[in-house]
Design a protein around this motif. Sequence first.
Motif, mmCIF file in Angstrom:
data_model
loop_
_atom_site.group_PDB
_atom_site.id
_atom_site.type_symbol
_atom_site.label_atom_id
_atom_site.label_comp_id
_atom_site.label_asym_id
_atom_site.label_seq_id
_atom_site.Cartn_x
_atom_site.Cartn_y
_atom_site.Cartn_z
ATOM 1 N N TYR A 1 21.733 14.748 -35.133
ATOM 2 C CA TYR A 1 22.026 16.125 -35.527
ATOM 3 C C TYR A 1 23.453 16.339 -36.015
ATOM 4 C CZ TYR A 1 24.033 16.773 -30.808
ATOM 5 O OH TYR A 1 24.780 16.672 -29.653
ATOM 6 N N THR A 2 24.372 15.421 -35.723
ATOM 7 C CA THR A 2 25.731 15.564 -36.234
ATOM 8 C C THR A 2 25.862 15.007 -37.650
ATOM 9 O OG1 THR A 2 26.423 13.465 -35.251
ATOM 10 C CG2 THR A 2 26.718 15.447 -33.923
ATOM 11 N N GLU A 3 24.785 14.421 -38.149
ATOM 12 C CA GLU A 3 24.778 13.872 -39.503
ATOM 13 C C GLU A 3 24.130 14.875 -40.455
ATOM 14 O OE1 GLU A 3 22.725 10.161 -39.220
ATOM 15 O OE2 GLU A 3 23.809 9.577 -37.395
ATOM 16 N N SER A 4 24.123 14.536 -41.736
ATOM 17 C CA SER A 4 23.479 15.389 -42.729
ATOM 18 C C SER A 4 21.965 15.183 -42.655
ATOM 19 C CB SER A 4 23.994 15.032 -44.133
ATOM 20 O OG SER A 4 23.351 15.824 -45.105
ATOM 21 N N LEU A 5 21.231 16.245 -42.303
ATOM 22 C CA LEU A 5 19.772 16.175 -42.195
ATOM 23 C C LEU A 5 19.152 17.140 -43.196
ATOM 24 C CD1 LEU A 5 19.307 16.229 -38.306
ATOM 25 C CD2 LEU A 5 19.053 14.257 -39.814
ATOM 26 N N SER A 6 18.044 16.727 -43.786
ATOM 27 C CA SER A 6 17.361 17.603 -44.732
ATOM 28 C C SER A 6 15.927 17.828 -44.282
ATOM 29 C CB SER A 6 17.359 16.997 -46.140
ATOM 30 O OG SER A 6 16.510 15.865 -46.189
ATOM 31 N N ALA A 7 15.413 19.000 -44.602
ATOM 32 C CA ALA A 7 14.023 19.310 -44.266
ATOM 33 C C ALA A 7 13.078 18.352 -44.973
ATOM 34 C CB ALA A 7 13.706 20.745 -44.652
ATOM 35 N N GLU A 8 13.428 17.964 -46.194
ATOM 36 C CA GLU A 8 12.579 17.041 -46.949
ATOM 37 C C GLU A 8 12.456 15.697 -46.237
ATOM 38 O OE1 GLU A 8 14.054 20.232 -49.441
ATOM 39 O OE2 GLU A 8 15.122 18.760 -48.189
ATOM 40 N N TYR B 1 14.316 12.306 -33.465
ATOM 41 C CA TYR B 1 15.216 11.913 -34.551
ATOM 42 C C TYR B 1 16.348 12.932 -34.706
ATOM 43 C CZ TYR B 1 16.825 10.196 -39.063
ATOM 44 O OH TYR B 1 17.598 9.682 -40.077
ATOM 45 N N ILE B 2 16.015 14.219 -34.623
ATOM 46 C CA ILE B 2 17.036 15.262 -34.748
ATOM 47 C C ILE B 2 18.064 15.125 -33.629
ATOM 48 C CG2 ILE B 2 17.470 17.749 -34.642
ATOM 49 C CD1 ILE B 2 14.700 18.143 -35.939
ATOM 50 N N TYR B 3 17.616 14.905 -32.386
ATOM 51 C CA TYR B 3 18.545 14.755 -31.266
ATOM 52 C C TYR B 3 19.478 13.562 -31.473
ATOM 53 C CZ TYR B 3 17.142 18.263 -27.821
ATOM 54 O OH TYR B 3 16.942 19.442 -27.146
ATOM 55 N N GLN B 4 18.986 12.521 -32.096
ATOM 56 C CA GLN B 4 19.804 11.323 -32.308
ATOM 57 C C GLN B 4 20.762 11.465 -33.484
ATOM 58 O OE1 GLN B 4 16.822 8.274 -32.740
ATOM 59 N NE2 GLN B 4 16.549 8.009 -30.545
ATOM 60 N N GLN C 1 33.381 16.353 -35.983
ATOM 61 C CA GLN C 1 32.588 15.500 -35.094
ATOM 62 C C GLN C 1 31.182 16.051 -34.900
ATOM 63 O OE1 GLN C 1 34.157 15.230 -31.129
ATOM 64 N NE2 GLN C 1 32.570 13.832 -30.422
ATOM 65 N N CYS C 2 31.046 17.362 -34.900
ATOM 66 C CA CYS C 2 29.755 17.997 -34.616
ATOM 67 C C CYS C 2 28.910 18.214 -35.861
ATOM 68 C CB CYS C 2 29.978 19.321 -33.893
ATOM 69 S SG CYS C 2 30.699 19.111 -32.246
ATOM 70 N N GLY C 3 29.402 17.785 -37.024
ATOM 71 C CA GLY C 3 28.560 17.790 -38.211
ATOM 72 C C GLY C 3 28.748 18.946 -39.165
ATOM 73 N N PHE C 4 29.780 19.758 -38.955
ATOM 74 C CA PHE C 4 30.023 20.874 -39.875
ATOM 75 C C PHE C 4 30.907 20.415 -41.028
ATOM 76 C CE2 PHE C 4 28.864 22.937 -35.905
ATOM 77 C CZ PHE C 4 27.953 23.885 -36.346
ATOM 78 N N LYS C 5 30.565 20.873 -42.223
ATOM 79 C CA LYS C 5 31.259 20.386 -43.420
ATOM 80 C C LYS C 5 32.627 21.022 -43.598
ATOM 81 C CE LYS C 5 27.031 19.181 -45.904
ATOM 82 N NZ LYS C 5 26.196 19.411 -47.108
ATOM 83 N N ASN C 6 32.810 22.225 -43.041
ATOM 84 C CA ASN C 6 34.117 22.862 -43.135
ATOM 85 C C ASN C 6 34.333 23.765 -41.932
ATOM 86 O OD1 ASN C 6 33.332 25.758 -43.879
ATOM 87 N ND2 ASN C 6 32.281 24.577 -45.474
ATOM 88 N N LEU D 1 22.202 22.825 -31.549
ATOM 89 C CA LEU D 1 22.588 21.535 -30.972
ATOM 90 C C LEU D 1 24.061 21.232 -31.266
ATOM 91 C CD1 LEU D 1 19.488 19.308 -31.834
ATOM 92 C CD2 LEU D 1 20.156 20.134 -29.582
ATOM 93 N N ARG D 2 24.468 21.483 -32.493
ATOM 94 C CA ARG D 2 25.855 21.198 -32.871
ATOM 95 C C ARG D 2 26.837 22.072 -32.104
ATOM 96 N NH1 ARG D 2 24.955 20.631 -39.478
ATOM 97 N NH2 ARG D 2 24.135 18.486 -39.417
ATOM 98 N N ILE D 3 26.508 23.347 -31.968
ATOM 99 C CA ILE D 3 27.394 24.248 -31.221
ATOM 100 C C ILE D 3 27.402 23.886 -29.742
ATOM 101 C CG2 ILE D 3 27.771 26.634 -30.519
ATOM 102 C CD1 ILE D 3 28.562 25.985 -33.425
ATOM 103 N N GLY D 4 26.253 23.449 -29.216
ATOM 104 C CA GLY D 4 26.215 22.982 -27.832
ATOM 105 C C GLY D 4 27.150 21.808 -27.614
#
Length: 289
Positions: free
Chosen positions: A194-201, A189-192, A255-260, A233-236
Amino acid sequence: MRAMCEKVIPNTNSSWRYCKYTIDFIPFNWHYHPEFEICLTLNSRGVCHIGDYIAPYAELDLVILGPDLPHTWQSSANHDDSPQVVHVAQIPKKWLQQQVASHPEFAVLEPMLITAFRGLKFSLSTAVKAKAIFEQIEQAEPLEQYLGLFKLLYLLSKDSEARTLSSSTFNYLDKSDPARDKFEKVVEYIYQHYTESLSAEQLATMAHMSTNHFHRFFKKRMERTLTEFINQLRIGKACKELINTNRAITAISDQCGFKNISNFNRRFLALKGSTPSQFRKRLRQKSLV
């Protein structure tokens, strides 16, 4: 992502498999197999994933992988449409270990083969020599290929600059682990996403764990925190975009999921030792040499 098990068939009249791939680009294909693999990638730039190692690669990328170590390379088509070339040698574990055990001359290979279970990347000078050996193997008869294979292995064993890739505790394919399926589900799921907002919960719920238990569970198996893994993953992915496109760095950050952009620059610097703009500039300078 769940690694697929690849079935390797030796070449005709041979105990191992050699193959040369000439392709437009390398698709993401996360897989493993019970054989050792020597892989030389030419005229290609992208990101490689080996166990829990994720990093950009470039021309003359030479590695050896131990059995059951998940891996893939991933690239886009070259701007000039030139083909990318991959030489691959896949050697059955039992057969190779028997060769080493029954011939005292091959004992020199043993330390390298042990380290190969984590993946080994070799120096540029070794890769240049390996390219010549692979080209000889490509044209050779089975007996000459056999001799070429051990010439290649000996070359790799002498490289004092070789470095290990995956961490010593990586055990993604540990089939004795009762939590393996649970872990694979979360990692896939993380690989699919990881550019989105993911939470540990959210991920803990998928694994049917409390959040605190999930954090401990994840770090034990990946030797890094959830946040560190996602950022890697995002930096990769960002490295791949910086290498293969001329897109603005702010667009790549989004594109890689960073907010700023500040967070992106900070994370990139921490993992790669340079800013994204310095990374891109350095690669372009190398390509002109």
